[in-house]
Design an enzyme around this catalytic site. Structure first.
Site, PDB file in Angstrom:
ATOM      1  N   SER A   1       0.879  -1.182   0.077  1.00 30.73           N
ATOM      2  CA  SER A   1      -0.180   0.099  -0.044  1.00 30.73           C
ATOM      3  C   SER A   1       0.842   0.890  -0.002  1.00 30.73           C
ATOM      4  CB  SER A   1      -0.947  -0.214   1.264  1.00 30.73           C
ATOM      5  OG  SER A   1      -1.733   1.101   1.259  1.00 30.73           O
TER       6      SER A   1
ATOM      7  N   ARG B   1     -12.758   7.013   8.329  1.00 30.78           N
ATOM      8  CA  ARG B   1     -12.015   5.540   8.089  1.00 30.78           C
ATOM      9  C   ARG B   1     -13.062   4.700   7.570  1.00 30.78           C
ATOM     10  NH1 ARG B   1      -7.463   2.849   7.994  1.00 30.78           N
ATOM     11  NH2 ARG B   1      -7.653   0.866   9.070  1.00 30.78           N
TER      12      ARG B   1
ATOM     13  N   ASP C   1      -8.730  -5.002  -6.194  1.00 30.02           N
ATOM     14  CA  ASP C   1      -8.490  -3.981  -5.521  1.00 30.02           C
ATOM     15  C   ASP C   1      -9.088  -2.448  -5.983  1.00 30.02           C
ATOM     16  OD1 ASP C   1      -6.997  -1.421  -4.494  1.00 30.02           O
ATOM     17  OD2 ASP C   1      -4.991  -2.657  -4.448  1.00 30.02           O
TER      18      ASP C   1
ATOM     19  N   HIS D   1      -7.856  -4.731  -1.834  1.00 26.31           N
ATOM     20  CA  HIS D   1      -6.552  -3.605  -1.444  1.00 26.31           C
ATOM     21  C   HIS D   1      -5.785  -4.501  -0.220  1.00 26.31           C
ATOM     22  CE1 HIS D   1      -3.766  -0.430  -1.578  1.00 26.31           C
ATOM     23  NE2 HIS D   1      -4.017  -0.190  -0.241  1.00 26.31           N
ATOM     24  N   ASP D   2      -6.895  -5.054   0.629  1.00 20.37           N
ATOM     25  CA  ASP D   2      -6.117  -5.433   1.941  1.00 20.37           C
ATOM     26  C   ASP D   2      -5.612  -6.981   1.741  1.00 20.37           C
ATOM     27  OD1 ASP D   2      -6.427  -3.330   3.517  1.00 20.37           O
ATOM     28  OD2 ASP D   2      -8.262  -4.025   4.639  1.00 20.37           O
TER      29      ASP D   2
END
Lengths: 340, 340
Positions: free
Chosen positions: B145, B206, B286, B316-317
């Site tokens: 990332s 968040r 992603d 993405h994670d």
């Protein structure tokens, strides 16, 4: 505009083509009635509608996203541009010279009805409108986004009223990821509601929503790199998002946004309950309605089903931004079995 | 714990395997120095680092997302779990028995440095750390990332310091769509900052960010349909998002979130400026870093380049949620040319 046709009538023999020059009749109205809402019980609701075209023509109901409304296109009674000019009008796929075109303002759009609104409630309200206007059945229901969801509800709950359905970028359920996205938008509104007028929250919520309507492919083409301005990082897309968010907030009651956003998340139609012929349109790049959900719906529908998968850098908004492709699908679906 | 190795040393002949039972030395420290920031000029900055492993072993620098930090894994000095336990530790792909493992808290992570922070600034700070620790060059830089972005910066700006780079789910630029997404998160924080402590805004920002880190595929598996609770529509994912958002806000200064979020948007590395061998990892699902950007980067890099494209419902994670696949890639990339 009606004078033109009056003069002409005396002088020439009419052909079908000439009739295009006479403005189709427009009827705009509203009425109140009691409606049993699925999650909020019996309520007095007010329904606003606009119809264009001779009521003896095949009826076509048109419905768009939660920010759409009854004014589809400029007409003799209201020259203001509508939200679907590319598809509705003289010579368009949905033509008031050939169709009796109907549309409503969504229940909840005025911000007065502040309860959970099911997409099925919208369908029931549309059935009430058809009763009131003496429209026995719709030749076609053409819906996009939330409008597609409501079309599926109408076909499931009032099967005798829908001869055929075109459902664009809206399916039988809300995807859990998209629901989460919308829930956060509603929280942005709630965060903003702690301020004076709460408009900033609505502007920002709409901006978050917009990212779901569009795609990385489009942003790639439109927007360049970030830069530092006055000690803060500024992203070029912010200017576009500001404009779009403020324009939306200026015309949308906060309660309307919240209740219609919620309504999408309540969508739940058993595909097997729909027996009418359905043309489904899905967009590969749609970030809110995965194509997989359209496949699942197509497999479950009981009537003749066509699934058209488009590629578009406009994603969920393809129904607004890909006029040629959508027009071709609408023409084929709506005119297919229409009497000459 | 160091007593164990002292006792053992007297009794048995050591083999490479036995060394695994001696805790690798840990060094945790911080220091201040002047750093010429790319957008904010010369600033006094404080850099916090943690290293594990014998300094004579090949150095491997490890860096994660903007919420990652210097504590990669539990160690002899700090038994608290780190953010990359699956990859760092005895027997893991990055093993302090075989590597001198280095990590930092990002510049800006303490919320004190309240200026635009370029990813290149982080690379310059890392170079300063290598000077301070007398590490001539890194055997490998493994970044995911934002950490991958900084790794590319380090390879471009300090080519003599990076022998090889593993860049997972981070590329040479920020995608304009992802930048717009982050800009809206920062606006959510600003909207919340008008409240008492502003924490609600950070929690919500968040949560919006999290949607970008994960995928519809995962939400499909985890979360069911919305329901009406006390007159409001409640989405099951909201409970998960609440927990995640609050946990993040409890450990993150608002300024740190804003400045590190901005920093991602400032990423801008010319691929041709990177000459070290690079293993790129991209994830098809992603939603922040399109695979197309990894292809573009791979084509532009000057050194030996490998591109691994993973499929993962964690999007993405994946670098956190697909430990086996990531471990295999790290082992191959880091150990390939390592002396026995």
């Amino acid at each position: 505009m009606s004078l033109v046709s009056t003069v002409s009538r005396r002088d020439v023999e009419w052909t079908a083509t000439d009739i295009l020059f006479a403005p189709p009749p427009v009827r705009r109205g509203e009425f109140e009635f009691d409606l049993a809402l699925r999650h909020a019980g019996m309520r007095r609701v007010r329904l606003r509608y606009e119809t264009v075209g001779d009521p003896r023509l095949p009826a076509v109901f048109v419905a768009g996203g939660i920010s759409a409304h009854r004014h589809l296109a400029a007409n003799a009674a209201d020259p203001v541009r509508g939200w679907w000019e590319a598809q509705v009008g003289a010579g368009r796929a949905i033509d008031p010279a050939r169709h009796h075109v109907l549309a409503i303002d969504w229940l909840g759009a005025d911000g007065v009805l502040d309860v959970p609104i099911d997409p099925g409630d919208q369908a029931d309200a549309i059935a009430a409108l058809l009763d009131r206007l003496d429209v026995a059945h719709l030749h076609a229901f053409a819906g996009a986004s939330y409008g597609a969801m409501v079309g599926l509800q109408l076909a499931a709950r009032h099967p005798a009223r829908v001869d055929r359905l075109v459902a664009i970028s809206g399916v039988h359920r809300a995807h859990p990821y998209s629901s989460a996205w919308r829930a956060l938008q509603r929280r942005v509104v709630q965060l903003g509601a702690l301020q004076c007028d709460g408009v900033d929250g609505l502007v920002l919520a709409r901006q978050v929503a917009l990212l779901g309507y569009r795609t990385p492919e489009e942003f790639e083409e439109r927007f360049g790199a970030a830069r530092v301005v006055d000690g803060r990082v500024h992203v070029p897309a912010e200017d576009y998002l500001d404009h779009a968010g403020q324009a939306y907030a200026a015309r949308t009651p906060i309660t309307a946004f919240l209740r219609l956003s919620e309504s999408i998340d309540l969508q739940d139609v058993a595909p097997s309950s729909v027996t009418a012929p359905v043309t489904l349109v899905a967009v590969e790049q749609d970030r809110l309605v995965p194509v997989a959900d359209a496949y699942a719906l197509a497999q479950g529908l009981r009537g003749e089903t066509r699934l058209r998968v488009l590629r578009s850098r406009y994603g969920h908004d393809a129904f607004l931004k890909e006029p040629e492709a959508i027009a071709a699908i609408l023409r084929e679906a709506i005119d297919a079995e229409q009497p000459a």
